[in-house]
Design an enzyme around this catalytic site. Structure first.
Site, short mmCIF file in Angstrom:
data_model
loop_
_atom_site.label_atom_id
_atom_site.label_comp_id
_atom_site.label_asym_id
_atom_site.label_seq_id
_atom_site.Cartn_x
_atom_site.Cartn_y
_atom_site.Cartn_z
N GLY A 137 -22.93 -29.17 -3.32
CA GLY A 137 -22.36 -30.04 -4.35
C GLY A 137 -22.55 -29.56 -5.79
O GLY A 137 -22.23 -30.28 -6.73
N GLU A 156 -16.58 -29.63 8.70
CA GLU A 156 -16.75 -30.92 8.03
C GLU A 156 -15.41 -31.64 7.98
O GLU A 156 -14.43 -31.11 7.47
CB GLU A 156 -17.30 -30.72 6.62
N1 LIG Z 1 -12.21 -35.06 -2.01
C1 LIG Z 1 -13.29 -35.80 -1.80
N2 LIG Z 1 -13.25 -37.14 -1.83
C2 LIG Z 1 -14.37 -37.88 -1.62
N3 LIG Z 1 -15.58 -37.36 -1.36
C3 LIG Z 1 -15.69 -36.02 -1.32
C4 LIG Z 1 -14.57 -35.16 -1.53
N4 LIG Z 1 -14.98 -33.89 -1.42
C5 LIG Z 1 -16.29 -33.94 -1.18
N5 LIG Z 1 -16.74 -35.21 -1.10
C6 LIG Z 1 -18.12 -35.64 -0.80
O1 LIG Z 1 -19.01 -34.67 -1.28
C7 LIG Z 1 -19.67 -34.02 -0.19
C8 LIG Z 1 -19.85 -32.54 -0.48
O2 LIG Z 1 -18.59 -31.92 -0.62
P1 LIG Z 1 -18.37 -30.42 -0.15
O3 LIG Z 1 -18.72 -30.29 1.29
O4 LIG Z 1 -17.02 -29.99 -0.57
O5 LIG Z 1 -19.43 -29.68 -1.07
P2 LIG Z 1 -20.48 -28.56 -0.77
O6 LIG Z 1 -20.84 -27.96 -2.07
O7 LIG Z 1 -19.99 -27.68 0.31
O8 LIG Z 1 -21.69 -29.42 -0.27
P3 LIG Z 1 -22.51 -29.27 1.08
O9 LIG Z 1 -23.11 -27.89 1.01
O10 LIG Z 1 -23.51 -30.38 0.95
O11 LIG Z 1 -21.54 -29.45 2.20
C9 LIG Z 1 -18.81 -34.32 1.02
O12 LIG Z 1 -19.55 -34.22 2.21
C10 LIG Z 1 -18.33 -35.72 0.70
O13 LIG Z 1 -19.35 -36.67 0.94
MG LIG Z 2 -19.77 -29.59 2.57
#
Ligand SMILES: Nc1ncnc2c1ncn2[C@@H]1O[C@H](COP(=O)(O)OP(=O)(O)OP(=O)(O)O)[C@@H](O)[C@H]1O
Ligand SMILES: [Mg+2]
Length: 405
Positions: free
Chosen positions: A166, A278
């Site tokens: 995130g 995911e």
């Molecule tokens: N478009 C969206 N709308 C609503 N919530 C979102 C969206 N994108 C991401 N999230 C929320 O934020 C979280 C993390 O997003 P994402 O998986 O894209 O990030 P990341 O940097 O890969 O984080 P992680 O390593 O924790 O998976 C998701 O699991 C979800 O809870």
């Molecule tokens: Mg993620």
């Protein structure tokens, strides 16, 4: 190309089968343990000493994994049979060259490259594989970000093309060019690397989130793809904390859609091993692909309690060319990750374990990270129950006792 493994070997003697982890965190540690159980020689690599997997490996190296020469040097010295990237921050250049020289990179170098980059991954998943996703647009300047947000609509989420956990995500609530430009700047300054590119995503109302653990292994007549029972999970606040459970309590037709997404993306990326896919279920009933890690997934740690083969055991079998008959859920289970809010404590103590383990059906994995920083994950609590509700209740109770000092 991918062959059935006819025999295993004795580690540390002559022509042993060697597995090298690039990244030696808590997921790598469990991969190492599963490999050790099969007599595989394990080499753990990370950017700091005594990372979790190093504690259970035969040898360890501390290198800058984003430096292609450092990665190539350690691989050429050890000549592993299997190279297992455990994190995204590994030099892709090095992996591609090593693969072209005949090394086996899990699941394959191209999949690693696509999955580490949100823009490439979104193009691939939505435009090549044709999976349903949130609405999205790309931008590489403040002005383009304004355009992209207007196109996607509000609220939306700006994410840097490369980052994890995130980092650099900003939610934009309304069409205000000044706010969008600030959000864009925030995203690119919190990115991994120097890229100026971001993805803007429609912000959806989540009903729940799934991780589909899809896997590909060498069957008797070619590659077999499967998917575990969906893992469901929820995060409270930005990082704190992730609760996972398996099996999911959502209706079968939704779980079927989620699994289909997992299998499709795993097959499109190819290679061998497990993929943590995911998937979102939105409040308006859409089942959407979000992203994929071509490796075990942190939310999949619950499988250590719920399944006969954990996600780590599946991964190790699959990448070694061994079979993975359908993993079974033996009992409802839940897991809760334990984070610390303390900065830079060396050799932290983990307190409250007696009380936690005194709850029937509860177990804990201490990662053994040598020092803390704020929001660092240090352990995971696992709990089995007669139902998901009971398992979650036990996991919550147990994790409430745990204090990192
Ligand atoms: N478009 C969206 N709308 C609503 N919530 C979102 C969206 N994108 C991401 N999230 C929320 O934020 C979280 C993390 O997003 P994402 O998986 O894209 O990030 P990341 O940097 O890969 O984080 P992680 O390593 O924790 O998976 C998701 O699991 C979800 O809870
Ligand atoms: Mg993620």
């Amino acid at each position: 190309m991918y062959r059935k493994r006819e025999y295993l070997t004795t580690p540390m003697f002559g022509k042993s089968i060697k597995l090298m982890l690039l990244g030696s965190g808590e997921l790598g540690k469990e991969i190492a343990i599963e490999a050790q159980r099969l007599g595989v020689e394990v080499i753990a690599v990370d950017r700091y000493d005594w990372a979790p997997a190093m504690h259970v490996a035969h040898r360890r190296y501390v290198i800058d994994m984003l430096n292609p020469n450092a990665v190539k040097a350690v691989v050429d010295r050890e000549k592993p049979d299997v190279i297992v990237p455990e994190i995204e921050a590994v030099s892709y250049e090095a992996l591609e060259e090593l693969e072209s020289r005949g090394y086996f990179v899990v699941p394959n170098a191209k999949a690693v490259r696509i999955a580490m980059n949100r823009i490439e991954l979104r193009r691939f998943a939505a435009e090549v594989v044709g999976l349903p996703t949130t609405r999205y647009a790309f931008a590489e300047s403040p002005d383009e970000a304004v355009e992209a947000c207007d196109k996607v609509g509000y609220p939306c989420l700006i994410k840097p093309e490369m980052s994890s956990s995130g980092h650099g995500h900003v939610k934009v609530e309304e069409p205000n060019p000044r706010v969008v430009k600030e959000a864009y700047q925030y995203a690119v300054t919190h990115a991994r690397g120097r890229s100026k590119r971001v993805i803007v995503e429609e912000f959806v109302q989540l009903e729940t989130e799934f991780t589909i653990l899809a896997y590909r292994y060498v069957g008797e007549n070619g590659i077999v793809t499967g998917a575990c029972e969906p893992v469901e999970h929820w995060r409270y606040g930005k990082y704190h904390y992730i609760e996972s459970w398996q099996p999911s309590t959502k209706p079968q037709h939704i779980l079927e859609k989620a699994r289909e997404i997992g299998i499709k993306i795993a097959n499109a990326l190819g290679g061998l091993g497990i993929f943590g896919v995911e998937v979102f279920l939105t409040k308006d009933g859409r089942v959407l692909f979000s992203e994929v890690a071509p490796r075990p997934h942190d939310t999949g740690m619950v499988t250590m309690a719920s399944q006969d083969l954990s996600e780590f055991a599946i991964h190790v079998r699959a990448i070694l060319g061994l079979p993975v008959p359908k993993p079974r859920v033996l009992t409802p289970a839940a897991s809760i990750a334990i984070y610390t809010d303390k900065d830079n404590v060396w050799a932290p103590k983990i307190k409250g374990v007696y009380e936690a383990l005194n709850i029937d059906g509860v177990d804990i994995r201490i990662f053994g990270k040598p020092f803390t920083y704020r929001e660092r994950r240090m352990a995971v609590v696992l709990a089995r129950g007669k139902s998901i509700e009971e398992a979650l209740e036990k996991a919550r109770k147990a994790s409430s006792y745990i204090i990192i000092e």
